[in-house]
Design an enzyme around this catalytic site. Structure first.
Site, PDB file in Angstrom:
ATOM      1  N   PRO A 230     -11.336  28.401  13.582  1.00  0.00           N
ATOM      2  CA  PRO A 230     -10.665  29.202  12.539  1.00  0.00           C
ATOM      3  C   PRO A 230     -11.680  29.892  11.635  1.00  0.00           C
ATOM      4  CG  PRO A 230      -9.690  27.004  12.707  1.00  0.00           C
ATOM      5  CD  PRO A 230     -10.923  26.987  13.551  1.00  0.00           C
ATOM      6  N   GLY A 231     -11.351  31.112  11.239  1.00  0.00           N
ATOM      7  CA  GLY A 231     -12.171  31.825  10.275  1.00  0.00           C
ATOM      8  C   GLY A 231     -13.363  32.550  10.840  1.00  0.00           C
ATOM      9  N   LYS A 234     -11.567  36.448  14.666  1.00  0.00           N
ATOM     10  CA  LYS A 234     -10.857  36.890  15.875  1.00  0.00           C
ATOM     11  C   LYS A 234      -9.852  37.990  15.532  1.00  0.00           C
ATOM     12  CE  LYS A 234      -9.495  32.691  16.664  1.00  0.00           C
ATOM     13  NZ  LYS A 234     -10.261  32.014  15.607  1.00  0.00           N
ATOM     14  N   GLU A 451     -25.929   5.719  -3.577  1.00  0.00           N
ATOM     15  CA  GLU A 451     -26.427   7.047  -3.223  1.00  0.00           C
ATOM     16  C   GLU A 451     -27.946   7.050  -3.077  1.00  0.00           C
ATOM     17  OE1 GLU A 451     -24.546   9.365  -2.240  1.00  0.00           O
ATOM     18  OE2 GLU A 451     -22.700   8.320  -2.779  1.00  0.00           O
TER      19      GLU A 451
END
Length: 683
Positions: A230-231, A234, A451
């Site tokens: 997608p995106g 096309k 983290e």
């Protein structure tokens, strides 16, 4: 064209009332007039026929006046009796006294055999009239509902005609014919996708000069299928073809064929191809082909499927008994795996053009196109943005610059600054900052070490992507994020690279157990990512110690997409047990590598956690300086700084560019923006 429209309007409105919006009002008025007239006739037939006027009295009161010899004249018609008295009489009703001389009453249903004798004995003038033999009341009562029903249907049909939606227009094609003068999109507006544009240019050349190819015995492809995530552009490519081709271009969405009525889809396909053949050579573009082109026989039911009937008609039009010369069909889908095999065979969709995610150079060109009408400050480097956005589609890049423009306007900037683009990337990929979420000191410390564990392992291991930023600022669903940016687009993944990435993902859980001697739910997504990646290593990529040169993986088909209801694995229980043990071993090895790395660099590990607690965000450069012991080079990150990042959770064997790694600490789900690679991780 205006004269033709006027003529059509006159034709619609001349013969029948309600030929337009005003005609609809006239038709409604006529229906109400007819209904009111019928209702009045029915009321007259029920209450008024045979009763010419006078005070309505009971039959008992009439007999009383007759016995008092006060009746002068009566007129009998059926059961109705109209008469007049010799002198006025009074009657009370609800406490009121009413005087009357003319009266109306009705014979009881059982009759009164003595009435005529009594009237004759008193010399009352008796007049009789014949009763109507036709039952008007019953007829009107029976016709009234039918006429009202026809009236409602008449109004409904006139309203559909006034809106251009006749009863049978539902079977007509909804394909739109693009005007070449109105469609201003060309191939110059499509950046990247050079191979796809070259293939489509060949189609356009054939339409403009077919003899050049026919002289060599060549035939134009009957169908062109655009395939890609997608995106990726096309539909934009199809619009460019409409702007470049010197031929009629019909555009329709796959969902436009389906309606609630049976047979509408197939009828619309026939009508669409009929229109295209009349204007051939022509191009038909079907967007979202998978909505009607799914595998036949899908689902568990055995009844007729309207979608299958539509697909069968499309197959027949593409390459059926009748030749379909001069019409080229283009289609776009991001789900080629679910398309029916008869649809994608040569002779129907001869060419499948892959429109993949853009490379670094293509991203740079796409950014330049979307930045044409946006003022950029001097510090904005589009090439640097392209380098830091691996895995972004064209739509993602357009959205990135749009969000940056909105942020620049919010900040009062005259032009889009680099800081606006960085903030836009953080907003698009990680979500908004959750300012209302306040962590206590214990949770903040735990999150910082989690983290820091990801970041230190990522900075130390040689094959891991470079760390770009570490933050414990809650964004979207993520409570903390470790961002890694690959140095280049990567299409294949080496064994040592995957092992290092697994260790980086396990860095958060290793940090929790090293510092707090416990585990938290924040590593949920980390563990899912490790299990998924380790399973693909063993089953699909042949990277397990026991299964080095064999693929045990098998695509699990979806029964609702036409696959079998159940598929058993093609290996024994003993092999399955060995696979589970291999996956467990890979996971444990990754965890142990993370523990060993943190123990070896415990000083940098503690320093980074302290910096995160104090600053909440630390740059990748500072993380690397901590690992190398260059504490004098450590600076403070500005709060506006950001970095491109994306979460990858597809499959590495899709041969897509590598993307920025995001490792999230998340107590909820840890899901970020999905971009399509297998090796992203979230915690």
């Amino acid at each position: 064209m205006a004269d033709q429209t006027s003529q059509n309007d006159n034709q619609n409105g001349s013969g029948l009332p309600g030929g337009g919006p005003s005609g609809t009002g006239r038709g409604r008025l006529i229906i109400w007039v007819i209904a009111g007239t019928l209702l009045a006739l029915w009321a007259y037939s029920y209450w008024g026929m045979g009763a010419s006027g006078g005070e309505r009295i009971s039959y008992s009161e009439f007999r009383t006046q007759l016995q008092q010899e006060n009746v002068e004249r009566v007129e009998v018609k059926g059961n109705a009796i109209n008469g007049s008295l010799k002198s006025q009489a009074t009657r009370s009703e609800q406490g009121n006294t009413i005087e009357y001389q003319n009266f109306v009453t009705y014979l009881p249903s059982f009759g009164d055999e003595q009435l005529m004798d009594l009237l004759e004995s008193q010399g009352v003038n008796v007049v009789t009239k014949p009763e109507s033999s036709f039952p008007w009341g019953l007829v009107i009562m029976g016709l009234l509902p039918v006429l009202l029903l026809f009236g409602v249907g008449y109004i409904f049909l006139r309203r559909m005609q006034s809106q251009g939606q006749g009863l049978f227009s539902v079977r007509q094609s909804k394909a739109e014919l693009y005007d070449k003068d109105e469609e201003d999109t060309t191939f110059d507006d499509v950046a990247g996708a050079d191979s796809a544009k070259e293939e489509l240019r060949e189609i356009i050349k054939f339409l403009k000069n077919p003899k050049r190819f026919e002289g060599l015995g060549g035939k134009v492809p009957k169908g062109v299928l655009l395939v890609g995530p997608p995106g990726t552009g096309k539909t934009l490519l199809a619009r460019a073809v409409a702007g470049e081709a010197n031929a009629p271009f019909f555009s329709v969405s796959g969902s436009d064929f389906m309606e609630m009525f049976v047979g509408v889809g197939a009828s619309r396909v026939r009508d669409m191809f009929s229109e295209a053949k009349e204007t051939s050579p022509a191009i038909i573009f079907i967007d979202e082909l998978d909505s009607i082109g799914r595998k036949r026989g899908a689902g568990l039911g055995g009844g007729n499927d309207e979608r299958e009937q539509t697909l069968n008609q499309l197959l027949s039009e593409l390459d059926g008994f009748e030749e379909n010369e001069g019409v080229i069909v283009m289609a776009a889908t991001n789900r080629p795996d679910i398309l029916d095999s008869a649809l994608t065979r040569p002779g129907r969709f001869d060419r499948q053009i892959t429109v993949d995610l853009p490379t670094k150079q293509s991203r740079h060109e796409i950014l330049k196109i979307h930045a044409r009408e946006k003022p950029l400050s001097d510090d904005v480097d589009l090439e640097e943005i392209a380098r830091s956005t691996p895995g972004f589609s064209g739509a993602d890049l357009e959205n990135l610059l749009n969000e940056a423009a909105l942020l620049a306007g919010r900040h009062g900037h005259d032009a889009i600054q680099y800081s606006d683009i960085e903030q836009a990337r953080d907003k698009v990929m990680m979500g908004l900052k959750r300012d209302g979420m306040v962590l206590d000191d214990e949770e903040k410390k735990l999150l910082a070490y989690h983290e820091a564990g990801h970041a230190i392992v990522g900075a130390v291991l040689p094959n891991a992507d470079p760390v770009h930023k570490v933050t414990i600022v809650p964004r979207g669903k993520a409570m903390g994020v470790t961002q890694q940016l690959p140095e280049k687009d990567q299409y294949l993944y080496r064994h040592d690279y995957i092992l290092d990435r697994l260790a980086v993902i396990m860095g958060g859980r290793a940090a929790e157990e090293l510092i707090f001697d416990t585990a938290t739910s924040g590593a949920e997504n980390d563990l899912k990512q490790v299990r998924k990646m380790a399973r693909k290593m063993v089953l699909d990529w042949g990277m397990g110690d026991q299964f080095k040169h064999i693929s045990l993986g098998e695509d699990q088909g979806n029964v609702f997409l036409g696959d079998e209801i159940a598929k058993g694995r093609e290996y024994s229980d003993d092999t399955a047990r060995e696979v589970d043990e291999e996956i467990r071993r890979i996971s444990e090895d990754a965890f142990q590598r993370a523990v060993d790395t943190l123990n070896e660099h415990h000083e940098a590990f503690d320093q980074l956690a302290d910096m995160l607690i104090e600053q909440e965000e630390v740059s990748g450069k500072d993380v690397l300086n901590l690992v190398n012991g260059d504490t004098d080079e450590i600076g403070h990150m500005p709060t506006t700084n950001g970095a491109a990042a994306s979460e990858e959770n597809g499959s590495a064997d899709d041969h897509e560019p590598d993307e920025a790694t995001v490792i999230e600490e998340d107590g909820e789900s840890g899901e970020g923006r999905a971009s399509g690679s297998a090796d992203a991780s979230g915690s």
